[in-house]
Motif scaffolding. Structure first.
Motif, mmCIF file in Angstrom:
data_model
loop_
_atom_site.group_PDB
_atom_site.id
_atom_site.type_symbol
_atom_site.label_atom_id
_atom_site.label_comp_id
_atom_site.label_asym_id
_atom_site.label_seq_id
_atom_site.Cartn_x
_atom_site.Cartn_y
_atom_site.Cartn_z
ATOM 1 N N MET A 1 10.694 -40.800 9.881
ATOM 2 C CA MET A 1 10.525 -40.024 8.662
ATOM 3 C C MET A 1 11.683 -40.316 7.715
ATOM 4 N N ASN A 2 11.382 -40.501 6.456
ATOM 5 C CA ASN A 2 12.394 -40.839 5.467
ATOM 6 C C ASN A 2 12.894 -39.569 4.807
ATOM 7 N N ASP A 3 14.232 -39.414 4.744
ATOM 8 C CA ASP A 3 14.835 -38.204 4.193
ATOM 9 C C ASP A 3 14.852 -38.184 2.669
ATOM 10 N N ASP A 8 14.016 -41.002 -5.327
ATOM 11 C CA ASP A 8 15.444 -41.079 -5.003
ATOM 12 C C ASP A 8 15.839 -42.510 -4.671
ATOM 13 N N GLN A 9 14.986 -43.210 -3.912
ATOM 14 C CA GLN A 9 15.274 -44.609 -3.568
ATOM 15 C C GLN A 9 15.337 -45.462 -4.836
ATOM 16 N N ASP A 10 14.387 -45.239 -5.751
ATOM 17 C CA ASP A 10 14.388 -45.991 -6.994
ATOM 18 C C ASP A 10 15.655 -45.728 -7.797
ATOM 19 N N LYS A 11 16.087 -44.476 -7.851
ATOM 20 C CA LYS A 11 17.310 -44.125 -8.574
ATOM 21 C C LYS A 11 18.524 -44.805 -7.937
ATOM 22 N N LYS A 12 18.580 -44.821 -6.596
ATOM 23 C CA LYS A 12 19.695 -45.461 -5.900
ATOM 24 C C LYS A 12 19.723 -46.952 -6.187
ATOM 25 N N LYS A 13 18.555 -47.583 -6.175
ATOM 26 C CA LYS A 13 18.494 -49.021 -6.447
ATOM 27 C C LYS A 13 18.912 -49.320 -7.879
ATOM 28 N N GLN A 14 18.455 -48.490 -8.808
ATOM 29 C CA GLN A 14 18.815 -48.687 -10.206
ATOM 30 C C GLN A 14 20.321 -48.518 -10.400
ATOM 31 N N ALA A 15 20.915 -47.514 -9.760
ATOM 32 C CA ALA A 15 22.360 -47.302 -9.857
ATOM 33 C C ALA A 15 23.111 -48.487 -9.264
ATOM 34 N N ALA A 41 21.031 -59.413 -5.893
ATOM 35 C CA ALA A 41 21.843 -58.456 -5.142
ATOM 36 C C ALA A 41 21.008 -57.251 -4.726
ATOM 37 N N ALA A 42 20.138 -56.787 -5.605
ATOM 38 C CA ALA A 42 19.272 -55.654 -5.275
ATOM 39 C C ALA A 42 18.293 -56.018 -4.163
ATOM 40 N N GLU A 43 17.764 -57.244 -4.207
ATOM 41 C CA GLU A 43 16.873 -57.703 -3.137
ATOM 42 C C GLU A 43 17.620 -57.754 -1.802
ATOM 43 N N MET A 44 18.865 -58.227 -1.830
ATOM 44 C CA MET A 44 19.658 -58.295 -0.607
ATOM 45 C C MET A 44 19.916 -56.898 -0.061
ATOM 46 N N GLU A 45 20.139 -55.956 -0.939
ATOM 47 C CA GLU A 45 20.338 -54.569 -0.515
ATOM 48 C C GLU A 45 19.081 -54.042 0.173
ATOM 49 N N ASP A 46 17.908 -54.391 -0.351
ATOM 50 C CA ASP A 46 16.646 -53.986 0.276
ATOM 51 C C ASP A 46 16.521 -54.587 1.674
ATOM 52 N N VAL A 47 16.885 -55.857 1.807
ATOM 53 C CA VAL A 47 16.821 -56.532 3.114
ATOM 54 C C VAL A 47 17.784 -55.856 4.091
ATOM 55 N N ASN A 48 18.988 -55.537 3.636
ATOM 56 C CA ASN A 48 19.970 -54.882 4.503
ATOM 57 C C ASN A 48 19.474 -53.517 4.971
ATOM 58 N N TYR A 77 24.390 -42.943 2.653
ATOM 59 C CA TYR A 77 23.571 -41.742 2.565
ATOM 60 C C TYR A 77 24.399 -40.519 2.928
ATOM 61 N N VAL A 78 24.444 -39.566 2.035
ATOM 62 C CA VAL A 78 25.134 -38.302 2.280
ATOM 63 C C VAL A 78 24.125 -37.188 2.012
ATOM 64 N N PRO A 79 23.750 -36.431 3.052
ATOM 65 C CA PRO A 79 22.776 -35.365 2.818
ATOM 66 C C PRO A 79 23.315 -34.341 1.832
ATOM 67 N N LYS A 80 22.402 -33.771 1.051
ATOM 68 C CA LYS A 80 22.808 -32.738 0.101
ATOM 69 C C LYS A 80 23.208 -31.491 0.868
ATOM 70 N N ALA A 81 24.273 -30.861 0.396
ATOM 71 C CA ALA A 81 24.717 -29.615 1.021
ATOM 72 C C ALA A 81 23.719 -28.516 0.682
ATOM 73 N N LYS A 82 23.440 -27.696 1.655
ATOM 74 C CA LYS A 82 22.527 -26.588 1.406
ATOM 75 C C LYS A 82 23.249 -25.543 0.568
ATOM 76 N N GLU A 83 22.532 -25.010 -0.393
ATOM 77 C CA GLU A 83 23.121 -23.971 -1.244
ATOM 78 C C GLU A 83 23.176 -22.668 -0.458
#
Length: 90
Positions: A1-3, A8-15, A41-48, A77-83
Protein backbone atom coordinates in the motif's frame (compact mmCIF):
# COMPACT_ATOMS: atom_id res chain seq x y z
CA UNK A 1 0.00 0.00 0.00
CA UNK A 2 1.33 3.42 -0.93
CA UNK A 3 1.29 6.08 1.80
CA UNK A 4 1.19 8.98 -0.64
CA UNK A 5 -1.34 9.82 -3.30
CA UNK A 6 -0.44 10.17 -6.94
CA UNK A 7 -0.76 13.94 -6.57
CA UNK A 8 1.83 13.95 -3.77
CA UNK A 9 4.18 11.85 -5.93
CA UNK A 10 3.73 14.28 -8.82
CA UNK A 11 4.48 17.24 -6.53
CA UNK A 12 7.62 15.51 -5.21
CA UNK A 13 8.84 14.78 -8.73
CA UNK A 14 8.17 18.34 -9.84
CA UNK A 15 10.05 19.71 -6.81
CA UNK A 16 12.96 17.35 -7.52
CA UNK A 17 13.04 18.42 -11.16
CA UNK A 18 13.06 22.09 -10.16
CA UNK A 19 16.00 21.48 -7.79
CA UNK A 20 17.94 19.70 -10.52
CA UNK A 21 17.25 22.42 -13.04
CA UNK A 22 18.19 25.14 -10.54
CA UNK A 23 21.47 23.36 -9.89
CA UNK A 24 22.25 23.22 -13.60
CA UNK A 25 21.63 26.90 -14.33
CA UNK A 26 25.19 27.95 -13.50
CA UNK A 27 26.52 25.78 -16.34
CA UNK A 28 26.66 27.26 -19.80
CA UNK A 29 23.92 25.13 -21.32
CA UNK A 30 20.85 25.95 -23.29
CA UNK A 31 17.43 25.71 -21.70
CA UNK A 32 16.78 22.67 -23.89
CA UNK A 33 19.90 20.90 -22.58
CA UNK A 34 19.04 21.84 -19.01
CA UNK A 35 15.51 20.50 -19.42
CA UNK A 36 16.81 17.28 -21.00
CA UNK A 37 19.24 16.72 -18.11
CA UNK A 38 16.51 17.48 -15.59
CA UNK A 39 14.19 14.96 -17.25
CA UNK A 40 16.93 12.32 -17.24
CA UNK A 41 17.53 12.95 -13.54
CA UNK A 42 13.80 12.64 -12.83
CA UNK A 43 13.67 9.36 -14.75
CA UNK A 44 16.62 8.07 -12.72
CA UNK A 45 14.82 9.03 -9.53
CA UNK A 46 11.81 6.99 -10.69
CA UNK A 47 14.07 3.99 -11.36
CA UNK A 48 15.68 4.33 -7.92
CA UNK A 49 12.28 4.50 -6.19
CA UNK A 50 11.04 1.44 -8.08
CA UNK A 51 14.20 -0.52 -7.22
CA UNK A 52 13.89 0.34 -3.53
CA UNK A 53 10.20 -0.63 -3.48
CA UNK A 54 10.96 -3.98 -5.11
CA UNK A 55 14.04 -4.67 -2.99
CA UNK A 56 12.20 -4.00 0.27
CA UNK A 57 9.37 -6.25 -0.88
CA UNK A 58 11.75 -9.11 -1.81
CA UNK A 59 13.97 -8.73 1.27
CA UNK A 60 11.80 -8.23 4.38
CA UNK A 61 12.92 -6.30 7.44
CA UNK A 62 14.74 -8.53 9.88
CA UNK A 63 16.79 -10.32 7.20
CA UNK A 64 20.44 -9.36 6.67
CA UNK A 65 19.71 -8.13 3.14
CA UNK A 66 16.55 -6.26 4.12
CA UNK A 67 18.21 -4.59 7.08
CA UNK A 68 21.23 -3.61 4.95
CA UNK A 69 18.99 -2.05 2.28
CA UNK A 70 16.91 -0.15 4.83
CA UNK A 71 19.97 0.91 6.83
CA UNK A 72 22.18 2.17 4.00
CA UNK A 73 19.82 3.73 1.49
CA UNK A 74 18.57 7.15 2.57
CA UNK A 75 14.93 7.91 2.01
CA UNK A 76 13.29 11.29 2.02
CA UNK A 77 9.81 10.24 3.04
CA UNK A 78 8.79 11.83 6.32
CA UNK A 79 5.26 11.04 7.51
CA UNK A 80 3.13 14.03 8.40
CA UNK A 81 2.79 14.62 12.11
CA UNK A 82 -0.69 14.04 13.40
CA UNK A 83 -2.37 17.20 14.60
CA UNK A 84 -3.25 17.14 18.29
CA UNK A 85 -6.90 16.70 19.04
CA UNK A 86 -8.67 19.95 19.83
CA UNK A 87 -10.29 19.74 23.25
CA UNK A 88 -14.01 20.35 23.30
CA UNK A 89 -15.01 23.64 24.84
CA UNK A 90 -17.73 23.44 27.49
Amino acid sequence: MNDTTETDQDKKKQAFLQKVMAGLTHYETSNEETEKLGNLAAEMEDVNEAWYANATRVFPAGTPEGDMIRGTIPTTYVPKAKEPATPATP
